[in-house]
Design a protein around this motif. Structure first.
Motif, mmCIF file in Angstrom:
data_model
loop_
_atom_site.group_PDB
_atom_site.id
_atom_site.type_symbol
_atom_site.label_atom_id
_atom_site.label_comp_id
_atom_site.label_asym_id
_atom_site.label_seq_id
_atom_site.Cartn_x
_atom_site.Cartn_y
_atom_site.Cartn_z
ATOM 1 N N PRO A 7 51.447 -48.771 13.016
ATOM 2 C CA PRO A 7 50.131 -48.959 13.635
ATOM 3 C C PRO A 7 49.066 -49.131 12.566
ATOM 4 C CG PRO A 7 50.945 -46.710 13.998
ATOM 5 C CD PRO A 7 52.022 -47.474 13.285
ATOM 6 N N ALA A 8 48.093 -49.953 12.866
ATOM 7 C CA ALA A 8 47.018 -50.201 11.906
ATOM 8 C C ALA A 8 46.206 -48.931 11.690
ATOM 9 C CB ALA A 8 46.120 -51.311 12.416
ATOM 10 N N ARG A 9 45.859 -48.687 10.443
ATOM 11 C CA ARG A 9 45.010 -47.536 10.134
ATOM 12 C C ARG A 9 43.583 -47.892 10.499
ATOM 13 N NH1 ARG A 9 45.950 -45.523 4.198
ATOM 14 N NH2 ARG A 9 44.384 -44.064 4.909
ATOM 15 N N PRO A 10 42.845 -46.954 11.060
ATOM 16 C CA PRO A 10 41.442 -47.250 11.371
ATOM 17 C C PRO A 10 40.647 -47.427 10.084
ATOM 18 C CG PRO A 10 41.927 -44.939 11.778
ATOM 19 C CD PRO A 10 43.227 -45.607 11.424
ATOM 20 N N ASP A 11 39.653 -48.269 10.145
ATOM 21 C CA ASP A 11 38.794 -48.471 8.981
ATOM 22 C C ASP A 11 37.984 -47.210 8.732
ATOM 23 O OD1 ASP A 11 39.649 -51.086 8.623
ATOM 24 O OD2 ASP A 11 38.096 -51.884 9.937
ATOM 25 N N ALA A 12 37.851 -46.864 7.471
ATOM 26 C CA ALA A 12 37.063 -45.686 7.106
ATOM 27 C C ALA A 12 35.586 -45.969 7.361
ATOM 28 C CB ALA A 12 37.287 -45.341 5.646
ATOM 29 N N THR A 13 34.880 -44.983 7.878
ATOM 30 C CA THR A 13 33.444 -45.134 8.074
ATOM 31 C C THR A 13 32.710 -44.460 6.924
ATOM 32 O OG1 THR A 13 33.360 -43.146 9.426
ATOM 33 C CG2 THR A 13 33.602 -45.234 10.587
ATOM 34 N N CYS A 14 31.534 -44.962 6.633
ATOM 35 C CA CYS A 14 30.738 -44.427 5.537
ATOM 36 C C CYS A 14 29.994 -43.184 6.001
ATOM 37 C CB CYS A 14 29.741 -45.478 5.057
ATOM 38 S SG CYS A 14 28.704 -44.896 3.707
ATOM 39 N N PRO A 15 30.205 -42.049 5.351
ATOM 40 C CA PRO A 15 29.492 -40.839 5.740
ATOM 41 C C PRO A 15 28.001 -40.905 5.415
ATOM 42 C CG PRO A 15 31.315 -40.312 4.262
ATOM 43 C CD PRO A 15 31.193 -41.792 4.326
ATOM 44 N N ILE A 16 27.608 -41.776 4.519
ATOM 45 C CA ILE A 16 26.212 -41.896 4.116
ATOM 46 C C ILE A 16 25.439 -42.804 5.072
ATOM 47 C CG2 ILE A 16 24.662 -42.539 2.222
ATOM 48 C CD1 ILE A 16 26.574 -40.151 1.671
ATOM 49 N N ARG A 17 26.120 -43.806 5.609
ATOM 50 C CA ARG A 17 25.516 -44.737 6.561
ATOM 51 C C ARG A 17 26.259 -44.618 7.887
ATOM 52 N NH1 ARG A 17 26.959 -49.773 4.403
ATOM 53 N NH2 ARG A 17 28.448 -48.638 3.173
ATOM 54 N N PRO A 18 25.918 -43.635 8.703
ATOM 55 C CA PRO A 18 26.650 -43.395 9.947
ATOM 56 C C PRO A 18 26.725 -44.638 10.826
ATOM 57 C CG PRO A 18 25.117 -41.619 9.530
ATOM 58 C CD PRO A 18 24.827 -42.694 8.522
ATOM 59 N N GLY A 19 27.918 -44.854 11.359
ATOM 60 C CA GLY A 19 28.136 -45.989 12.242
ATOM 61 C C GLY A 19 28.534 -47.259 11.520
ATOM 62 N N GLU A 20 28.562 -47.242 10.191
ATOM 63 C CA GLU A 20 28.933 -48.422 9.416
ATOM 64 C C GLU A 20 30.247 -48.174 8.682
ATOM 65 O OE1 GLU A 20 25.938 -50.154 6.952
ATOM 66 O OE2 GLU A 20 24.332 -49.518 8.290
ATOM 67 N N PRO A 21 31.017 -49.231 8.453
ATOM 68 C CA PRO A 21 32.283 -49.050 7.732
ATOM 69 C C PRO A 21 32.051 -48.803 6.248
ATOM 70 C CG PRO A 21 31.889 -51.369 8.135
ATOM 71 C CD PRO A 21 30.784 -50.613 8.848
ATOM 72 N N CYS A 22 33.036 -48.202 5.610
ATOM 73 C CA CYS A 22 32.993 -48.038 4.166
ATOM 74 C C CYS A 22 33.204 -49.416 3.551
ATOM 75 C CB CYS A 22 34.090 -47.082 3.704
ATOM 76 S SG CYS A 22 34.195 -46.935 1.912
ATOM 77 N N THR A 23 32.243 -49.854 2.748
ATOM 78 C CA THR A 23 32.333 -51.182 2.145
ATOM 79 C C THR A 23 32.782 -51.129 0.692
ATOM 80 O OG1 THR A 23 29.996 -51.108 1.542
ATOM 81 C CG2 THR A 23 30.546 -52.132 3.658
ATOM 82 N N LEU A 24 33.204 -49.944 0.242
ATOM 83 C CA LEU A 24 33.645 -49.770 -1.142
ATOM 84 C C LEU A 24 32.570 -50.269 -2.101
ATOM 85 C CD1 LEU A 24 37.335 -50.923 -0.693
ATOM 86 C CD2 LEU A 24 36.451 -48.600 -0.606
ATOM 87 N N CYS A 25 31.347 -49.794 -1.891
ATOM 88 C CA CYS A 25 30.202 -50.274 -2.667
ATOM 89 C C CYS A 25 30.168 -49.727 -4.097
ATOM 90 C CB CYS A 25 28.897 -49.952 -1.942
ATOM 91 S SG CYS A 25 28.651 -48.211 -1.579
ATOM 92 N N GLN A 26 31.013 -48.775 -4.418
ATOM 93 C CA GLN A 26 31.099 -48.248 -5.776
ATOM 94 C C GLN A 26 32.373 -48.787 -6.440
ATOM 95 O OE1 GLN A 26 28.921 -45.868 -7.281
ATOM 96 N NE2 GLN A 26 27.608 -46.335 -5.550
ATOM 97 N N LEU A 27 32.320 -48.977 -7.736
ATOM 98 C CA LEU A 27 33.494 -49.457 -8.466
ATOM 99 C C LEU A 27 34.595 -48.402 -8.489
ATOM 100 C CD1 LEU A 27 31.826 -51.170 -11.529
ATOM 101 C CD2 LEU A 27 32.816 -52.271 -9.531
#
Length: 75
Positions: A7-27
């Motif tokens: 089964p597909a893993r759910p996309d991680a959500t960003c704890p800093i921006r509630p309601g938005e996915p984690c965009t891997l904004c840090q290197l």
């Protein structure tokens, strides 16, 4: 070799921006679990409280309005 699909893993959500996915904004980050920004914000009581208030506001705005009282339709 198995042909069964996982089964597909759910996309991680960003704890800093509630309601938005984690965009891997840090290197060199694989998700919120090793994000330095999440670590810093969640380690500060005041910032963590701000994120909590934002999350409550986002969740509250996504819920349908509650009905109060009786249903006044005619029967």
């Amino acid at each position: 070799m198995s042909t069964a699909t996982r089964p597909a893993r759910p996309d991680a959500t960003c704890p800093i921006r509630p309601g938005e996915p984690c965009t891997l904004c840090q290197l060199d980050v694989t998700g919120p679990q090793d994000c330095p920004l999440v670590y810093l914000v969640m380690g500060d009581d005041e910032l963590r409280e701000g994120v909590h208030r934002t999350r409550l506001a986002v969740v509250g705005s996504q819920r349908p309005p509650r009905r109060t009282g009786r249903d006044h339709r005619t029967r």
